[in-house]
Design a protein around this motif. Structure first.
Motif: not given
Length: 148
Positions: A122-124, A14, A16, A5, A148
């Motif tokens: 993968y997020e954000g 975030k 991966q 993160e 995830i």
């Protein structure tokens, strides 16, 4: 599995990791993050519709962690798509701590198999577009997650 993160005032990205494709690069990034290397560093290079780059302890793109790592370019995920995390370098096998995150695929194809792709946001994803030159990575946190 471990994820990262990247915390900024604009939000959290975030990530991966692609540990099978780039095990040495992933290990290097995790080791640096777990020793708080990235905390407080800036995104010193931001080129709209291309990349945001950070990880230079000098804040201007000429520094590193005091060691270099080998490029890992043979994996399946070596394509610079939107959100991809890749190792910056000054020539083959000279990466260390500087990394970049791609804005889009549009202007990054020439980076494929020249810079080691070792993860992806993968997020954000929206945070990438908000980052400006000089924005600070407040902290980079490594976490263990089930999936995830």
């Amino acid at each position: 599995m471990k994820v990262a993160e990247i915390h900024t005032k604009k939000g959290v990205m975030k990530i991966q990791f692609f540990a099978e494709d780039a095990p040495g690069t992933v290990k290097n990034f995790i080791d640096l993050a777990e020793h708080n290397f990235y905390d407080g560093l800036t995104f010193h290079r931001v080129i709209p519709n291309f990349v945001v780059q950070g990880g230079c302890p000098n804040g201007i793109g000429n520094g590193g962690p005091g060691h270099t790592i080998k490029c890992e370019l043979d994996g399946n995920n070596q394509y610079h798509d939107r959100g991809v995390l890749s190792m910056a370098h000054a020539g083959r096998n000279t990466g260390g701590s500087q990394f970049f995150i791609c804005h889009s695929r549009e202007n990054t194809a020439h980076l494929d198999r020249n810079h080691t792709v070792f993860g992806k946001v993968y997020e954000g994803l929206e945070v990438i577009d908000q980052i400006r030159q000089g924005d600070v990575m407040e902290k980079v946190v490594i976490k263990e997650v089930e999936s995830i």
